[in-house]
Motif scaffolding. Structure first.
Motif, PDB file in Angstrom:
ATOM      1  N   ALA A 133     -17.383 -21.986  -5.355  1.00  0.00           N
ATOM      2  CA  ALA A 133     -17.474 -23.592  -4.447  1.00  0.00           C
ATOM      3  C   ALA A 133     -17.629 -24.626  -5.572  1.00  0.00           C
ATOM      4  O   ALA A 133     -18.280 -24.651  -6.847  1.00  0.00           O
ATOM      5  N   MET A 134     -17.457 -25.627  -4.538  1.00  0.00           N
ATOM      6  CA  MET A 134     -18.031 -26.823  -5.660  1.00  0.00           C
ATOM      7  C   MET A 134     -19.411 -27.333  -4.676  1.00  0.00           C
ATOM      8  O   MET A 134     -18.654 -28.469  -3.746  1.00  0.00           O
ATOM      9  N   PRO A 135     -19.924 -27.487  -4.643  1.00  0.00           N
ATOM     10  CA  PRO A 135     -21.074 -27.671  -3.551  1.00  0.00           C
ATOM     11  C   PRO A 135     -22.371 -28.683  -3.826  1.00  0.00           C
ATOM     12  O   PRO A 135     -23.167 -28.930  -4.016  1.00  0.00           O
ATOM     13  N   PHE A 141     -24.686 -35.402  -5.445  1.00  0.00           N
ATOM     14  CA  PHE A 141     -23.224 -35.612  -6.751  1.00  0.00           C
ATOM     15  C   PHE A 141     -22.129 -35.693  -6.052  1.00  0.00           C
ATOM     16  O   PHE A 141     -22.044 -36.468  -4.485  1.00  0.00           O
ATOM     17  N   PHE A 142     -20.680 -35.625  -6.878  1.00  0.00           N
ATOM     18  CA  PHE A 142     -19.650 -35.308  -5.981  1.00  0.00           C
ATOM     19  C   PHE A 142     -18.597 -34.295  -7.096  1.00  0.00           C
ATOM     20  O   PHE A 142     -19.110 -33.577  -7.855  1.00  0.00           O
ATOM     21  N   CYS A 143     -17.931 -33.938  -6.133  1.00  0.00           N
ATOM     22  CA  CYS A 143     -16.572 -32.628  -6.569  1.00  0.00           C
ATOM     23  C   CYS A 143     -16.145 -33.313  -7.723  1.00  0.00           C
ATOM     24  O   CYS A 143     -15.124 -34.061  -7.275  1.00  0.00           O
ATOM     25  N   ASP A 144     -16.716 -33.022  -9.031  1.00  0.00           N
ATOM     26  CA  ASP A 144     -15.760 -33.429 -10.482  1.00  0.00           C
ATOM     27  C   ASP A 144     -15.158 -32.464 -11.111  1.00  0.00           C
ATOM     28  O   ASP A 144     -14.384 -31.851 -10.971  1.00  0.00           O
ATOM     29  N   VAL A 145     -15.350 -32.402 -12.777  1.00  0.00           N
ATOM     30  CA  VAL A 145     -14.431 -31.729 -13.516  1.00  0.00           C
ATOM     31  C   VAL A 145     -13.116 -31.348 -13.267  1.00  0.00           C
ATOM     32  O   VAL A 145     -12.426 -30.518 -13.021  1.00  0.00           O
ATOM     33  N   SER A 165     -17.231 -29.533   3.028  1.00  0.00           N
ATOM     34  CA  SER A 165     -18.412 -28.593   3.299  1.00  0.00           C
ATOM     35  C   SER A 165     -19.432 -27.810   1.950  1.00  0.00           C
ATOM     36  O   SER A 165     -20.474 -27.321   2.576  1.00  0.00           O
ATOM     37  N   GLY A 166     -18.621 -28.205   0.881  1.00  0.00           N
ATOM     38  CA  GLY A 166     -19.256 -27.198  -0.132  1.00  0.00           C
ATOM     39  C   GLY A 166     -19.940 -25.284  -0.396  1.00  0.00           C
ATOM     40  O   GLY A 166     -20.207 -24.776  -0.381  1.00  0.00           O
ATOM     41  N   GLN A 167     -18.634 -25.295   1.377  1.00  0.00           N
ATOM     42  CA  GLN A 167     -18.892 -23.626   1.423  1.00  0.00           C
ATOM     43  C   GLN A 167     -17.976 -22.684   0.134  1.00  0.00           C
ATOM     44  O   GLN A 167     -17.118 -22.947  -0.641  1.00  0.00           O
ATOM     45  N   THR A 168     -19.410 -21.907  -0.062  1.00  0.00           N
ATOM     46  CA  THR A 168     -18.867 -20.710  -0.783  1.00  0.00           C
ATOM     47  C   THR A 168     -17.138 -20.041   0.004  1.00  0.00           C
ATOM     48  O   THR A 168     -17.139 -19.206   0.796  1.00  0.00           O
ATOM     49  N   ARG A 268     -24.563 -31.290   6.203  1.00  0.00           N
ATOM     50  CA  ARG A 268     -25.947 -31.139   5.505  1.00  0.00           C
ATOM     51  C   ARG A 268     -25.773 -31.772   4.088  1.00  0.00           C
ATOM     52  O   ARG A 268     -26.328 -32.043   3.514  1.00  0.00           O
ATOM     53  N   GLN A 269     -24.387 -32.122   3.760  1.00  0.00           N
ATOM     54  CA  GLN A 269     -24.659 -32.688   2.758  1.00  0.00           C
ATOM     55  C   GLN A 269     -24.816 -33.805   2.382  1.00  0.00           C
ATOM     56  O   GLN A 269     -24.974 -34.798   3.573  1.00  0.00           O
TER      57      GLN A 269
END
Length: 350
Positions: A133-135, A141-145, A165-168, A268-269
């Motif tokens: 996941a990228m939660p 925050f935001f999806c980094d790395v 979505s940040g879904q797993t 929810r984000q």
């Protein structure tokens, strides 16, 4: 350091994250140790491959140590906040461009910075219990790395559905997204580790490792999340983040259960996070270069980590755990997307 073990076994450098009570969350010192090891092994002829693994049953790595980063941001220590992200992203770039084969064992939880330290490796081996996941949207925050350097290679709908979505997702979807290469049986992982170390001594480690993974791989099953995203491709092709969310809601109200589930997760984000996620991902599809994408990530990280939403999101999810963050702004319509575009535009000129 107690939180990480750096060693050499045979011809294989071993990076073992050893902070299991925190699911191996990456501290600044752990990141520095990984970078130092990779730099040293690049020049060490004895080391012909590298293995990245995590201690404990829960998983490889749950991400970066955002609690510590939040504390630095709250006291206004912008230098150390910037240094943490700069060092982490440099590590991600090193892994992505490393001249020797790197093998990551992605057992259990692989999230956020865990994806950063493993999914950029040349070989990524997960198990049936692995969860990705990228939660970051849930903590302001935001999806980094550099995850966008991987996800630009897959369909936009899949990438944005996963990021927004940040879904797993389970291993089949992780493979479909490009975050892992193969799944192996849970009870095969220990033996596989030993065989990877043996393969590092082969005349051609890449060929030996590839053959090893192929011999152990199992059918990961159906990539159901990616299938859902594919069915919603027109939704995620919308020009703006607001329109994406609006289109999902329309389908949800028409009775589409998949759209309803995705909309509920996205709603929810953090609104500003959603805008940053979409803008940065679409820029990555143009940049198509891991180092350039990580430069974008660093510019956005310096901006997002110092906004009140980051401190509030970490509080709501990880500290008080009330899951009731008060976002600023609270509505997607009020997000200043131009400010985010400006941050990235200035990064491109730097």
């Amino acid at each position: 350091m107690d939180d990480i073990s750096i060693s050499i076994e045979g011809a294989c450098g071993i990076i073992r994250l050893a902070r299991p009570r925190a699911i191996n969350a990456l501290s600044a010192d752990m990141i520095a140790a990984v970078r130092a090891a990779l730099d040293e092994w690049d020049e060490n002829e004895r080391v012909r491959a590298v293995l990245i693994e995590g201690e404990g049953e829960k998983g490889l790595c749950a991400g970066g140590d955002v609690r510590a980063t939040r504390e630095l941001a709250l006291v206004g220590d912008t230098r150390r906040v910037s240094a943490f992200f700069a060092d982490e992203y440099d590590m991600n770039g090193l892994i992505a461009t490393y001249p020797k084969p790197i093998v990551a064992l992605q057992h259990g939880i692989v999230m956020g910075g865990g994806i950063g330290i493993s999914s950029h490796a040349r070989y990524r081996i997960a198990t049936a219990s692995s969860r990705f996941a990228m939660p970051e949207g849930a903590i302001g925050f935001f999806c980094d790395v550099g995850v966008n350097a991987i996800l630009y290679k897959t369909a936009q709908a899949r990438a944005l559905a996963f990021l927004m979505s940040g879904q797993t997702v389970a291993v089949a979807d992780a493979i479909a997204l490009g975050l892992a290469d193969a799944a192996v049986p849970e009870d095969a992982l220990a033996g596989l580790r030993a065989r990877v170390i043996e393969a590092a001594q082969a005349g051609d480690p890449d060929t030996a490792i590839t053959a090893l993974i192929q011999s152990e791989s199992i059918d990961p099953g159906e990539a159901s999340f990616c299938g859902l995203a594919d069915s919603l491709a027109p939704v995620f092709a919308a020009e703006t983040v607001g329109k994406i969310v609006e289109n999902l809601l329309d389908l949800a109200e028409e009775g589409d259960p998949g759209a309803a589930a995705l909309h509920a997760a996205i709603a929810r984000q953090c609104p500003t996070s959603l805008a940053a996620i979409v803008i940065s991902h679409r820029r990555a599809r143009q940049l198509r270069d891991v180092r350039a994408i990580l430069e974008d990530d660093l510019a956005l990280a310096k901006h997002m980590a110092l906004r009140p939403d980051f401190a509030e999101g970490v509080r709501a999810v990880l500290i008080d755990k009330d899951r009731n963050p008060q976002w600023q702004p609270a509505r997607l319509a009020d997000v200043d997307s131009d400010a985010l575009e400006k941050v990235l535009g200035e990064a491109a000129l730097a």
